[in-house]
Design an enzyme around this catalytic site. Structure first.
Site, PDB file in Angstrom:
ATOM      1  N   ASP A  18       2.566   3.281   2.893  1.00 34.35           N
ATOM      2  CA  ASP A  18       1.461   4.204   2.615  1.00 34.35           C
ATOM      3  C   ASP A  18       1.937   5.509   1.972  1.00 34.35           C
ATOM      4  O   ASP A  18       1.547   5.819   0.858  1.00 34.35           O
ATOM      5  CB  ASP A  18       0.647   4.495   3.881  1.00 34.35           C
ATOM      6  CG  ASP A  18      -0.761   5.006   3.582  1.00 34.35           C
ATOM      7  OD1 ASP A  18      -1.087   5.175   2.393  1.00 34.35           O
ATOM      8  OD2 ASP A  18      -1.536   5.234   4.524  1.00 34.35           O
ATOM      9  N   HIS A  26       0.868  -1.202   0.000  1.00 38.05           N
ATOM     10  CA  HIS A  26       0.000   0.000   0.000  1.00 38.05           C
ATOM     11  C   HIS A  26       0.895   1.240   0.000  1.00 38.05           C
ATOM     12  O   HIS A  26       1.475   1.611   1.015  1.00 38.05           O
ATOM     13  CB  HIS A  26      -0.895  -0.019   1.251  1.00 38.05           C
ATOM     14  CG  HIS A  26      -1.929   1.067   1.270  1.00 38.05           C
ATOM     15  ND1 HIS A  26      -3.287   0.822   1.423  1.00 38.05           N
ATOM     16  CD2 HIS A  26      -1.823   2.410   1.143  1.00 38.05           C
ATOM     17  CE1 HIS A  26      -3.944   1.962   1.402  1.00 38.05           C
ATOM     18  NE2 HIS A  26      -3.077   2.946   1.234  1.00 38.05           N
ATOM     19  N   HIS A  50       1.245   5.280  -2.089  1.00 36.18           N
ATOM     20  CA  HIS A  50       0.665   6.253  -3.027  1.00 36.18           C
ATOM     21  C   HIS A  50       1.784   6.858  -3.860  1.00 36.18           C
ATOM     22  O   HIS A  50       2.351   7.893  -3.504  1.00 36.18           O
ATOM     23  CB  HIS A  50      -0.096   7.341  -2.260  1.00 36.18           C
ATOM     24  CG  HIS A  50      -1.316   6.818  -1.572  1.00 36.18           C
ATOM     25  ND1 HIS A  50      -2.588   6.931  -2.106  1.00 36.18           N
ATOM     26  CD2 HIS A  50      -1.453   6.146  -0.407  1.00 36.18           C
ATOM     27  CE1 HIS A  50      -3.456   6.352  -1.276  1.00 36.18           C
ATOM     28  NE2 HIS A  50      -2.793   5.870  -0.250  1.00 36.18           N
ATOM     29  N   GLU A 110     -10.803   4.454   7.679  1.00 36.20           N
ATOM     30  CA  GLU A 110      -9.560   5.088   8.148  1.00 36.20           C
ATOM     31  C   GLU A 110      -9.931   6.281   9.020  1.00 36.20           C
ATOM     32  O   GLU A 110      -9.760   7.440   8.648  1.00 36.20           O
ATOM     33  CB  GLU A 110      -8.676   5.513   6.972  1.00 36.20           C
ATOM     34  CG  GLU A 110      -7.273   5.923   7.427  1.00 36.20           C
ATOM     35  CD  GLU A 110      -6.361   6.346   6.279  1.00 36.20           C
ATOM     36  OE1 GLU A 110      -6.833   6.391   5.121  1.00 36.20           O
ATOM     37  OE2 GLU A 110      -5.184   6.637   6.552  1.00 36.20           O
ATOM     38  N   GLN A 125      -9.659   9.124  -4.721  1.00 38.62           N
ATOM     39  CA  GLN A 125      -9.263   9.831  -3.489  1.00 38.62           C
ATOM     40  C   GLN A 125     -10.346  10.788  -2.990  1.00 38.62           C
ATOM     41  O   GLN A 125     -10.582  10.916  -1.802  1.00 38.62           O
ATOM     42  CB  GLN A 125      -7.964  10.613  -3.724  1.00 38.62           C
ATOM     43  CG  GLN A 125      -7.532  11.505  -2.570  1.00 38.62           C
ATOM     44  CD  GLN A 125      -7.114  10.713  -1.337  1.00 38.62           C
ATOM     45  OE1 GLN A 125      -6.047  10.132  -1.310  1.00 38.62           O
ATOM     46  NE2 GLN A 125      -7.967  10.676  -0.318  1.00 38.62           N
ATOM     47  N   HIS A 166      -9.598   1.662   0.840  1.00 35.16           N
ATOM     48  CA  HIS A 166      -9.308   2.454   2.038  1.00 35.16           C
ATOM     49  C   HIS A 166     -10.578   2.385   2.884  1.00 35.16           C
ATOM     50  O   HIS A 166     -11.582   2.994   2.525  1.00 35.16           O
ATOM     51  CB  HIS A 166      -9.022   3.911   1.679  1.00 35.16           C
ATOM     52  CG  HIS A 166      -7.650   4.165   1.154  1.00 35.16           C
ATOM     53  ND1 HIS A 166      -7.214   3.671  -0.044  1.00 35.16           N
ATOM     54  CD2 HIS A 166      -6.613   4.870   1.682  1.00 35.16           C
ATOM     55  CE1 HIS A 166      -5.962   4.066  -0.241  1.00 35.16           C
ATOM     56  NE2 HIS A 166      -5.571   4.793   0.783  1.00 35.16           N
TER      57      HIS A 166
HETATM   58 FE   FE2 Z   1      -3.533   5.042   1.590  1.00 34.05          FE
END
Ligand code: FE2
Length: 418
Positions: free
Chosen positions: A308, A54, A56, A212, A151, A209
């Site tokens: 991440d 994971h 980005h 979170e 996102q 996701h």
């Molecule tokens: Fe993430």
């Protein structure tokens, strides 16, 4: 034929040699006979390559490049609000340049498999185009899986769901989502239905996701798990983060863990990232931002650790060092008993491979690609306690890199015998 000898091989009781032919592991064992080339690994620990499941890659290093004043107060939702300003400045060239820098950070520290979430709430698909190119250009040194990640939400962002579908048609490997960011629970649930439907329609894996947040009422993992259980899709599905599950009531949590076992749903925790982002509205006691890692391990539910972020609006630090992630994670999750330590390396190797759904071709086994790393220590306990570095990374039997253990010009002399 090539032979690596004098190694401690993870999970292979007493084996100390790996024989390789045409980039594939021919055998692992003892006294495997002669080879055209023999490489002595000096008694060091050999494990399967690190997996970062994971990351980005479209966000990496944007904090330093686009925002010189820092990441604001440091909450997750603030960072999501900041991102569109950054996104306006993206170009394919810039996105590739920053991603390559981060990929080099990771691969130079033993990673050979990355799953990256790429923001597709962008009608131009700038970051996605950049990453599709890189996935192909770098395939000989690293496997990259791309998640079509909305996102700004499938519904919070107008047309977000359709952009995810288009990204899948363009070649993304996985369906993503962010239900806790949708404007109401109903839309979060709708997005979970969309995610599973799109995955089945396009034959893609899922990585959401999910929850979170510290809010224990954020329970989208319950619906995700139910849908993939009914579709028999759990083994191809991952719930990332699930921070709220760390705040859930025990009676609910144990009921859910029984259901996770049935579906075979995978989980990813991001220990450094979420320790930084969560607990921001707590005074004291302050929550750790981590899902129930220890209980998942005890229950046989697959859980992996991930980086991440690297220097983005969500998290200013990060350097692709999976041993650092593991070190933080085993402290936060309190998993250091002798039995737990023996399995802790799986959190950044085999467990991540299961999330990527590549377990049939990943690992130290006869017939699989000869991909492995050499750590500067001789046992799992030793390398974890010392946060050992990676001395070499081997892919299809060839060195991606190789370095020497630390050498001193002047060595410390305590001046006493012991
Ligand atoms: Fe993430």
């Amino acid at each position: 034929m090539k032979k690596f000898t004098n190694a401690v091989i993870y999970g292979q009781n007493g084996a100390n040699e790996i024989l390789i032919e045409n980039g594939v592991i021919r055998s692992i064992g003892k006294n495997l006979g002669s080879a055209d080339e023999t490489i002595d690994l000096g008694g060091k620990l050999v494990i399967a390559p690190y997996v970062d499941p994971h990351l980005h890659l479209d966000y990496v290093y944007t904090l330093s490049e686009f925002e010189k004043t820092g990441a604001g107060s440091g909450t997750l939702f603030e960072a999501i609000e900041m991102w569109p300003k950054f996104k306006e400045n993206l170009t394919i060239e810039g996105a590739k340049r920053r991603a390559i820098k981060a990929i080099k950070d990771e691969v130079s520290q033993g990673v050979q498999y990355i799953r990256t979430h790429i923001d597709v709430t962008d009608p131009n698909f700038t970051a996605l185009k950049a990453m599709l190119e890189l996935r192909d250009e770098l395939k000989d040194i690293v496997d990259i899986q791309i998640v079509a990640f909305p996102q700004e939400g499938m519904y919070t962002y107008k047309g977000g769901r359709d952009l995810v579908e288009e990204a899948l048609r363009m070649g993304a490997d996985a369906v993503g989502g962010i239900p806790h960011y949708e404007p109401a629970r109903e839309f979060g649930e709708k997005s979970i239905h969309d995610i599973v439907e799109l995955a089945v329609k396009y034959d893609k894996v899922i990585d959401v996701h999910c929850d979170e947040t510290d809010d224990p009422h954020s329970r989208f993992v319950e619906l995700l798990n139910a849908l993939v259980l009914m579709e028999d899709y759990g083994i191809r599905t991952t719930a990332s983060h699930t921070c709220s599950f760390g705040s859930a009531d025990d009676s609910y949590a144990y009921r859910m863990m029984d259901l996770f076992k049935k579906s075979k749903l995978n989980f990813i925790a991001c220990p450094t990232e979420n320790a930084y982002l969560q607990g921001r509205h707590d005074t004291y006691p302050k929550r750790r931002g981590l899902t129930r890692v220890k209980e998942f391990m005890e229950s046989g539910i697959n859980i992996a650790f991930a980086q991440d972020s690297i220097n983005d609006p969500w998290y200013p630090m990060g350097n692709g060092n999976m041993m650092n992630i593991l070190d933080n994670g085993i402290h936060l999750a309190q998993i250091m008993s002798p039995g737990e330590i023996e399995k802790d390396l799986d959190l950044i190797t085999y467990n991540g491979a299961r999330c990527l759904h590549i377990q049939d071709r990943y690992g130290l086994e006869e017939g699989k690609d000869a991909n492995f790393i050499v750590l500067d220590g001789d046992s799992p306990f030793d390398v974890i306690r010392n946060r050992a570095g990676v001395l070499a990374s081997i892919r299809k039997g060839e060195y991606l890199f190789k370095q020497k253990p630390i050498e001193y010009d002047v060595e410390l002399d305590l001046g006493v015998a012991y």
